[in-house]
Scaffold this motif. Structure first.
Motif, PDB file in Angstrom:
ATOM      1  N   UNK A 223       0.832  -1.205   0.000  1.00 37.45           N
ATOM      2  CA  UNK A 223       0.000   0.000   0.000  1.00 37.45           C
ATOM      3  C   UNK A 223       0.865   1.254   0.000  1.00 37.45           C
ATOM      4  N   UNK A 224       1.963   1.181   0.697  1.00 37.85           N
ATOM      5  CA  UNK A 224       2.832   2.352   0.851  1.00 37.85           C
ATOM      6  C   UNK A 224       3.691   2.632  -0.372  1.00 37.85           C
ATOM      7  N   UNK A 225       3.828   1.681  -1.258  1.00 36.65           N
ATOM      8  CA  UNK A 225       4.722   1.862  -2.407  1.00 36.65           C
ATOM      9  C   UNK A 225       4.113   1.164  -3.624  1.00 36.65           C
ATOM     10  N   UNK A 226       3.365   1.956  -4.392  1.00 35.76           N
ATOM     11  CA  UNK A 226       2.583   1.381  -5.496  1.00 35.76           C
ATOM     12  C   UNK A 226       3.466   0.879  -6.640  1.00 35.76           C
ATOM     13  N   UNK A 227       4.685   1.360  -6.705  1.00 33.39           N
ATOM     14  CA  UNK A 227       5.557   0.949  -7.807  1.00 33.39           C
ATOM     15  C   UNK A 227       6.241  -0.389  -7.513  1.00 33.39           C
TER      16      UNK A 227
END
Lengths: 332, 332
Positions: B26-30
């Motif tokens: 969730x915190x890092x979509x990439x």
């Protein structure tokens, strides 16, 4: 009962060794303390006349940073040698030094020697310390005398540790653990594995391998055995971590006014914790295996640590701990 | 960027590994996270659909108490083996496991292999942890992969530790210390002494022997090198002592009403200290030397520790830490 104190040994010697001796002598009139060292320097720090303190004068002493062997060769009248000879000749019942550990070990090995009886011959003396754990003290040995060990040394350390635990701490049938990096029985170096087998086949109350995390947290065993390298690493890591936590608490507590007030309110609790953790409070380390009671106080020992070491020495003299080795140990 | 997480590894798996993966995703979509393990069990713990989380299904996994070699032989489709193969085939850029350390080490050695370039061939991977000290972090390696070491391993550990310190912590010209039981240069076992000489003649910023007490207190050096036995003893003693102090504080604080109030006021400070000391906060240990980023999270890792491990993995991927070994190390 007579106890020799190496007055010149330790970072704060002779000021703190003298003060500690005075406090111990005042508290126990039946005790005689012999301060070994430079009479003039010792007298400078004495606060008065003590009927039960005498001085054995010698000008030489080994400094903290000196290489033990070289220093002992160069200074045949070093205070630690004079004190060791007194112990050998039974002029004193115990010896206490906060000085150079290597010099203390070499001097006592040379001038006092190891315990030898009809039944047992101690192969190597072990530095035996009382580790403060949560529930109860754990005897850790060897905490630094023998960086490289054979399995036959470790089994003797375990036996001596049990004598310590039984007679000085008062534990019936003490449990023994071998310090290792896992609790499974196939862990560690070849020496550790061979030691494990020896301990397992002994008549000791052996609980197998123990990790230092469990020892520190729970006091898992009464006696924790290690080679002197590993034991010293455990002792110094515990010491450093204890100080780290204390420093972190101070840092964070001074960051905010509520925490500051909170910090003041729990000051007493902290003093108690510092006391619990400070192994000088436990009276220093016994060089167990030397044929006489020989206690190494911390290099940074202040007077209260010296006074404590005297109390521990008195207990060990009363319990005849050296004699117990001959009575209770045997070449398995 | 793709990271594989051994969903079945750890005391609280898969619940906490899945939750940690979800938070990281969730915190890092990439980022793409591949959860390796039993699809049904994993899905039971997933809170919803995550476009950047996929599952690589396998029913087998190594349990915490299993003997690594036997377990890996018996379970060719164990989650840790599947994940290691993905790392080998560059299907993922990093692997994280909170499971059985021995199994992780063996699986990655077997299925990923060690770093080998034209200039350098890593002899042994080292478990590399970030020790929380007072002023700055110290990289400790080897913290447990190789109980017995040759001096040639230790010099590679020192070199890898410097790469870690430089690129991940951001230290220019990191200092290196050899963990020993005294700071004098003639201390320790034959292996330690030979390692000392090798390190001294290297082009590293070598500061000599360091005692664990000084490392813990002052963060004396940026990189602390030890054989895996000694390193593991340091890590576990520090862990146990940290917990001991916390437990002592709780005990003494609850003993008296003022201390209780004080304890409440400094609760925030304590939380911070616990965080400072908790090495799961630092994202787990890198198995440095394996030809791919392979991170061991603590066996007791909860979701936040898994999330942190992902963050550390991302930093290591971005900094191309494995490539740096080939670029900056050489057979001296």
């Amino acid at each position: 009962m007579r106890i020799a104190i190496d007055a010149m040994g330790g970072d704060y010697a002779p000021a703190e060794t003298v003060k500690g001796a005075e406090k111990a002598a005042s508290g126990n009139k039946s005790l005689e303390i012999v301060l070994v060292g430079d009479e003039k320097k010792i007298k400078e720090h004495m606060s008065g006349d003590f009927p039960n303190i005498s001085i054995s004068h010698t000008e030489e002493y080994v400094e903290m940073h000196e290489s033990p062997s070289a220093a002992l060769r160069k200074k045949p009248n070093a205070s630690i040698i004079v004190a060791a000879k007194m112990l050998k000749e039974r002029k004193v019942d115990a010896l206490i030094s906060a000085g150079n550990t290597g010099a203390l070990l070499e001097a006592t090995l040379l001038y006092v020697g190891r315990i030898k009886t009809d039944k047992v011959k101690i192969k190597r003396p072990a530095i035996s310390v009382v580790l403060p754990t949560f529930n109860k003290p754990t005897i850790l040995l060897d905490a630094g005398a023998n960086p490289e060990c054979k399995p036959e040394y470790l089994i003797q350390f375990a036996q001596m540790g049990c004598i310590y635990s039984k007679h000085i701490i008062g534990v019936d049938n003490p449990t023994v653990g071998l310090i290792n990096i896992g609790s499974e029985d196939n862990k560690g170096s070849a020496v550790i594995k061979a030691s494990y087998e020896l301990l397992k086949s002994s008549n000791l109350n052996f609980k197998g391998n123990v990790e230092p995390s469990t020892i520190m947290k729970n006091g898992e065993v009464d006696v924790a055995v290690a080679d002197g390298f590993t034991g010293n690493i455990v002792l110094k890591t515990a010491e450093g971590t204890g100080e780290l936590v204390t420093r972190l608490i101070k840092k964070h507590v001074s960051n905010n006014i509520f925490a500051k007030i909170g910090g003041l309110l729990i000051k007493g609790a902290f003093r108690q914790i510092k006391k619990d953790l400070d192994h000088s409070e436990h009276g220093g380390a016994l060089l167990f295996g030397i044929d006489g009671i020989c206690i190494k106080a911390h290099g940074r020992a202040k007077h209260d640590a010296i006074e404590n070491a005297v109390k521990v020495a008195v207990r060990m003299i009363n319990k005849e701990i050296i004699k117990k080795v001959g009575e209770e140990m045997s070449e398995k």
